[in-house]
Design a protein around this motif. Structure first.
Motif, PDB file in Angstrom:
ATOM      1  N   ASP A  96       0.810  -1.219   0.000  1.00  0.00           N
ATOM      2  CA  ASP A  96       0.000   0.000   0.000  1.00  0.00           C
ATOM      3  C   ASP A  96       0.846   1.274   0.000  1.00  0.00           C
ATOM      4  O   ASP A  96       0.315   2.368  -0.056  1.00  0.00           O
ATOM      5  N   LEU A  97       2.189   1.132   0.028  1.00  0.00           N
ATOM      6  CA  LEU A  97       3.081   2.280  -0.105  1.00  0.00           C
ATOM      7  C   LEU A  97       4.391   1.822  -0.731  1.00  0.00           C
ATOM      8  O   LEU A  97       4.963   0.816  -0.318  1.00  0.00           O
ATOM      9  N   ILE A  98       4.861   2.576  -1.715  1.00  0.00           N
ATOM     10  CA  ILE A  98       6.186   2.368  -2.301  1.00  0.00           C
ATOM     11  C   ILE A  98       7.043   3.554  -1.879  1.00  0.00           C
ATOM     12  O   ILE A  98       6.626   4.708  -2.001  1.00  0.00           O
ATOM     13  N   VAL A  99       8.242   3.275  -1.370  1.00  0.00           N
ATOM     14  CA  VAL A  99       9.196   4.325  -1.020  1.00  0.00           C
ATOM     15  C   VAL A  99      10.418   4.098  -1.896  1.00  0.00           C
ATOM     16  O   VAL A  99      11.030   3.033  -1.849  1.00  0.00           O
ATOM     17  N   MET A 100      10.759   5.094  -2.718  1.00  0.00           N
ATOM     18  CA  MET A 100      11.892   4.924  -3.626  1.00  0.00           C
ATOM     19  C   MET A 100      12.599   6.241  -3.879  1.00  0.00           C
ATOM     20  O   MET A 100      12.039   7.313  -3.629  1.00  0.00           O
ATOM     21  N   GLY A 101      13.842   6.146  -4.364  1.00  0.00           N
ATOM     22  CA  GLY A 101      14.613   7.332  -4.699  1.00  0.00           C
ATOM     23  C   GLY A 101      14.101   7.995  -5.963  1.00  0.00           C
ATOM     24  O   GLY A 101      13.485   7.347  -6.816  1.00  0.00           O
ATOM     25  N   ALA A 102      14.391   9.269  -6.082  1.00  0.00           N
ATOM     26  CA  ALA A 102      13.923  10.029  -7.244  1.00  0.00           C
ATOM     27  C   ALA A 102      14.642   9.626  -8.516  1.00  0.00           C
ATOM     28  O   ALA A 102      14.053   9.621  -9.592  1.00  0.00           O
ATOM     29  N   THR A 103      15.909   9.303  -8.407  1.00  0.00           N
ATOM     30  CA  THR A 103      16.681   8.940  -9.592  1.00  0.00           C
ATOM     31  C   THR A 103      17.487   7.685  -9.323  1.00  0.00           C
ATOM     32  O   THR A 103      17.712   7.297  -8.189  1.00  0.00           O
ATOM     33  N   GLY A 104      17.929   7.083 -10.415  1.00  0.00           N
ATOM     34  CA  GLY A 104      18.729   5.873 -10.315  1.00  0.00           C
ATOM     35  C   GLY A 104      20.193   6.140 -10.569  1.00  0.00           C
ATOM     36  O   GLY A 104      20.689   7.243 -10.341  1.00  0.00           O
ATOM     37  N   VAL A 128       2.884   6.473  -3.431  1.00  0.00           N
ATOM     38  CA  VAL A 128       4.317   6.436  -3.743  1.00  0.00           C
ATOM     39  C   VAL A 128       4.974   7.619  -3.048  1.00  0.00           C
ATOM     40  O   VAL A 128       4.540   8.764  -3.218  1.00  0.00           O
ATOM     41  N   LEU A 129       6.015   7.353  -2.276  1.00  0.00           N
ATOM     42  CA  LEU A 129       6.791   8.381  -1.597  1.00  0.00           C
ATOM     43  C   LEU A 129       8.168   8.420  -2.239  1.00  0.00           C
ATOM     44  O   LEU A 129       8.860   7.404  -2.273  1.00  0.00           O
ATOM     45  N   ILE A 130       8.540   9.584  -2.768  1.00  0.00           N
ATOM     46  CA  ILE A 130       9.809   9.728  -3.474  1.00  0.00           C
ATOM     47  C   ILE A 130      10.778  10.501  -2.571  1.00  0.00           C
ATOM     48  O   ILE A 130      10.459  11.572  -2.097  1.00  0.00           O
ATOM     49  N   GLY A 131      11.957   9.905  -2.367  1.00  0.00           N
ATOM     50  CA  GLY A 131      12.984  10.556  -1.543  1.00  0.00           C
ATOM     51  C   GLY A 131      14.095  11.121  -2.387  1.00  0.00           C
ATOM     52  O   GLY A 131      14.372  10.639  -3.483  1.00  0.00           O
TER      53      GLY A 131
END
Length: 132
Positions: A96-104, A128-131
């Protein structure tokens, strides 16, 4: 605090932004008492030496999570990272939540929102939470 996110997916690719997002995601999971699913999605299987490096990388992330009291489920998955993260893994683990970096890790991705992240933000059927 009420647990609004029961299952958190944290995809990592080895980039610093994905590691930073992993740490934030684990801290959030501790606060919410959520399950954490750590995944590395690869397009194809590679040689054993690279797999061993990935396992070592996963083990270091797991040690970090365990040090703050969070157990994680970890897996290397093969396929299209965009579709695996935005669709298949969400369904498989009831995310129910994805946490991932903004770029690879790619040069162009470092200048803009990464193509995988952009795809996930547009297509995932969960938050989706983008860090950075």
């Amino acid at each position: 605090m009420a647990n609004i996110y029961h299952n958190i997916l944290i995809p990592v690719d080895g980039s610093q932004q994905s590691i930073d997002a992993f740490k934030k995601g684990v801290e959030l999971a501790k606060e919410l008492e959520s399950q954490v699913y750590l995944v590395r999605v690869l397009k194809e299987k590679r040689n054993d030496a690279l797999l061993e490096n990935r396992e070592t990388f996963f083990a270091s992330l797991e040690r970090y999570a365990n040090s703050i009291g969070v157990a994680i489920n970890k897996e290397i998955v093969y396929g299209d990272p965009r579709k695996e993260i935005s669709t298949h893994l969400i369904e498989r683990w009831d995310i129910d939540l994805i946490v991932m970096g903004a770029t690879g890790k790619g040069r162009i991705e470092k200048m803009t929102l990464g193509s995988i992240t952009d795809y996930v933000v547009r297509n995932a059927k969960c938050a989706v939470l983008i860090g950075r």
